[in-house]
Design an enzyme around this catalytic site. Structure first.
Site, PDB file in Angstrom:
ATOM      1  N   ASP A 106      53.447  59.528 116.665  1.00  0.00           N
ATOM      2  CA  ASP A 106      52.947  59.920 117.969  1.00  0.00           C
ATOM      3  C   ASP A 106      51.931  58.921 118.558  1.00  0.00           C
ATOM      4  OD1 ASP A 106      52.960  62.079 119.864  1.00  0.00           O
ATOM      5  OD2 ASP A 106      50.860  62.395 119.289  1.00  0.00           O
ATOM      6  N   ASP A 130      55.582  62.987 108.920  1.00  0.00           N
ATOM      7  CA  ASP A 130      55.022  64.282 109.352  1.00  0.00           C
ATOM      8  C   ASP A 130      55.962  65.170 110.183  1.00  0.00           C
ATOM      9  OD1 ASP A 130      52.719  63.370 108.133  1.00  0.00           O
ATOM     10  OD2 ASP A 130      51.865  62.602 109.992  1.00  0.00           O
ATOM     11  N   ASP A 132      56.209  65.324 113.251  1.00  0.00           N
ATOM     12  CA  ASP A 132      55.403  65.937 114.318  1.00  0.00           C
ATOM     13  C   ASP A 132      55.627  65.310 115.693  1.00  0.00           C
ATOM     14  OD1 ASP A 132      54.260  63.531 113.693  1.00  0.00           O
ATOM     15  OD2 ASP A 132      52.198  64.261 113.657  1.00  0.00           O
ATOM     16  N   ARG A 174      49.067  65.427 108.334  1.00  0.00           N
ATOM     17  CA  ARG A 174      47.995  65.268 109.328  1.00  0.00           C
ATOM     18  C   ARG A 174      47.712  66.608 109.997  1.00  0.00           C
ATOM     19  NH1 ARG A 174      48.253  59.694 112.585  1.00  0.00           N
ATOM     20  NH2 ARG A 174      46.013  59.681 112.273  1.00  0.00           N
TER      21      ARG A 174
HETATM   22  P1  ATP Z   1      51.523  58.678 111.588  1.00  0.00           P
HETATM   23  O1  ATP Z   1      51.180  59.972 112.250  1.00  0.00           O
HETATM   24  O2  ATP Z   1      52.767  58.728 110.822  1.00  0.00           O
HETATM   25  O3  ATP Z   1      50.412  58.091 110.796  1.00  0.00           O
HETATM   26  P2  ATP Z   1      51.069  57.421 114.145  1.00  0.00           P
HETATM   27  O4  ATP Z   1      51.812  56.377 114.883  1.00  0.00           O
HETATM   28  O5  ATP Z   1      50.844  58.722 114.866  1.00  0.00           O
HETATM   29  O6  ATP Z   1      51.833  57.607 112.776  1.00  0.00           O
HETATM   30  P3  ATP Z   1      48.302  56.677 114.527  1.00  0.00           P
HETATM   31  O7  ATP Z   1      47.307  56.068 113.604  1.00  0.00           O
HETATM   32  O8  ATP Z   1      47.939  57.910 115.253  1.00  0.00           O
HETATM   33  O9  ATP Z   1      49.649  56.846 113.683  1.00  0.00           O
HETATM   34  O10 ATP Z   1      48.680  55.584 115.642  1.00  0.00           O
HETATM   35  C1  ATP Z   1      49.081  54.276 115.268  1.00  0.00           C
HETATM   36  C2  ATP Z   1      48.423  53.268 116.166  1.00  0.00           C
HETATM   37  O11 ATP Z   1      48.849  53.468 117.518  1.00  0.00           O
HETATM   38  C3  ATP Z   1      46.903  53.381 116.232  1.00  0.00           C
HETATM   39  O12 ATP Z   1      46.279  52.710 115.173  1.00  0.00           O
HETATM   40  C4  ATP Z   1      46.626  52.698 117.555  1.00  0.00           C
HETATM   41  O13 ATP Z   1      46.655  51.309 117.425  1.00  0.00           O
HETATM   42  C5  ATP Z   1      47.810  53.148 118.412  1.00  0.00           C
HETATM   43  N1  ATP Z   1      47.428  54.301 119.226  1.00  0.00           N
HETATM   44  C6  ATP Z   1      47.232  55.566 118.817  1.00  0.00           C
HETATM   45  N2  ATP Z   1      46.855  56.368 119.833  1.00  0.00           N
HETATM   46  C7  ATP Z   1      46.813  55.582 120.931  1.00  0.00           C
HETATM   47  C8  ATP Z   1      46.495  55.800 122.313  1.00  0.00           C
HETATM   48  N3  ATP Z   1      46.149  57.011 122.758  1.00  0.00           N
HETATM   49  N4  ATP Z   1      46.560  54.744 123.153  1.00  0.00           N
HETATM   50  C9  ATP Z   1      46.921  53.525 122.703  1.00  0.00           C
HETATM   51  N5  ATP Z   1      47.239  53.259 121.429  1.00  0.00           N
HETATM   52  C10 ATP Z   1      47.187  54.256 120.553  1.00  0.00           C
END
Ligand code: ATP
Length: 323
Positions: A106, A130, A132, A174
């Site tokens: 996400d 996840d 999610d 998470r």
């Molecule tokens: P997982 O939930 O499996 O760990 P994820 O992609 O949701 O995967 P996050 O750490 O939430 O993991 O996001 C990965 C990266 O995406 C962050 O480290 C950041 O660089 C970028 N990111 C997250 N949220 C934002 C946002 N709101 N705007 C811009 N970039 C974002």
């Protein structure tokens, strides 16, 4: 005119099957005569220019069976700032990447949306253990993670049965309870606690189940807790104090991220990677690849991000009847 160069990165938490997805993006692109650039360490590597050319399909040989991600991944704080997103967008343009494929969860999707607002062509593939991401019924890594969690639960069941104990197991996810729900059902849990159902995180209700088990001669119980719920040590302590049955807490932690991906993860990852390249080749961008009703589809990225996911009611209701 079709695109000349495609970029690919993995972002957020690593998930088994990400490698199969990278492999599919690389091989499908090269098959279609599209150049490939791989970005190391997610958005962090993008901003720092950690980008490599991949001109040989053998670059991704022998990775379909490996967990983790050969491109490495990172959580990049800078990307969440407007300046960081602009730096990343400039890096994509400077590298001559016509379309960036982001494999992640996400948060990674949100980063991709910022890039798209800054003029970068992006496509997103759901890669997270996840499950999610609201726009899709499947996320790469989920099946391997729940299989690993189930294996661990099976082992805990062996020892808690032998010692007449209550086992309180924390699984990952998470802020989401899908791993807990699926691994809990698969492992035959007596109680499943998820952040989406705070009303179940009630010590009286939990002890009730443990005591009912005791009344029917079952002296062990299995409580599966999603990490977003709270402390498993505290739950175990409370259960022991109130029921008089020894209770032990176990946190499965990062071992749920590792291991060779299951067939399901490899196939979904391969399909989604290949489909992303086909969509890029049709000059369609800002799309999220999804698996829905047994088919692979793509929807607008912003629309995908704005969707919300809830625990399936039937699955939740049935899980309550299985104890
Ligand atoms: P997982 O939930 O499996 O760990 P994820 O992609 O949701 O995967 P996050 O750490 O939430 O993991 O996001 C990965 C990266 O995406 C962050 O480290 C950041 O660089 C970028 N990111 C997250 N949220 C934002 C946002 N709101 N705007 C811009 N970039 C974002």
């Amino acid at each position: 005119m079709s695109i000349g160069t495609i970029g690919v990165l993995t972002s957020g938490g690593d998930a088994p099957g990400m490698n199969a997805c990278v492999r599919a993006v690389v091989r499908t692109a090269l098959y279609k005569g599209i150049k490939v650039k791989a970005i190391m360490k997610g958005y962090q590597g993008l901003i720092s220019g950690d980008i490599i050319d991949i001109d040989n399909r053998r670059f991704v040989s022998e990775i379909i069976n490996r967990g983790g991600t050969i491109l490495h991944t990172a959580r990049c704080l800078a990307m969440t700032t407007p300046e960081g997103a602009l730096l990343a967008a400039d890096a994509v343009k400077k590298a001559g990447i016509d379309c960036l494929v982001v494999i992640g969860g996400d948060g990674s999707y949100r980063g991709a949306l910022e890039l798209s607002k800054a003029g970068v062509n992006v496509l997103c593939i759901p890669g997270t253990i996840d499950l999610d991401i609201a726009s899709t019924e499947y996320t790469i890594g989920f099946d391997t993670a729940i299989t690993t969690a189930m294996d661990a639960i099976n082992k805990l069941r062996d020892t808690s049965t032998s010692h007449d104990r209550v086992s309180v197991v924390e699984v990952m996810g998470r802020r989401a309870g899908y791993i807990a729900l699926w691994a809990g059902i698969a492992g035959g849990a007596d109680v499943i606690l998820m952040p989406e159902k705070p009303e179940d995180n009630n010590i009286d209700k939990i002890c009730d189940v443990v005591n009912k088990n005791k009344d029917i001669g079952k002296t062990h119980s299995l409580i599966v807790v999603a990490e977003g719920v709270g402390s498993v040590e505290e739950i175990a302590k409370q259960v022991q104090e109130r029921t008089g049955i020894e209770a032990r807490a176990t946190i499965l932690g990062h071992l749920q991220r590792g291991g060779y991906p299951t067939a399901l993860d490899r196939v979904h990852a391969s399909m989604m990677g290949g489909i992303a390249v086909e969509i890029a080749n049709e000059n369609r961008f800002s799309r999220a690849i999804c698996y829905k009703n047994g088919r692979y589809i793509d929807i607008d990225l912003e629309e995908a991000i704005n969707m919300t996911k809830t625990i399936d009611k039937t699955m939740y209701d049935i899980s309550k009847m299985l104890v």
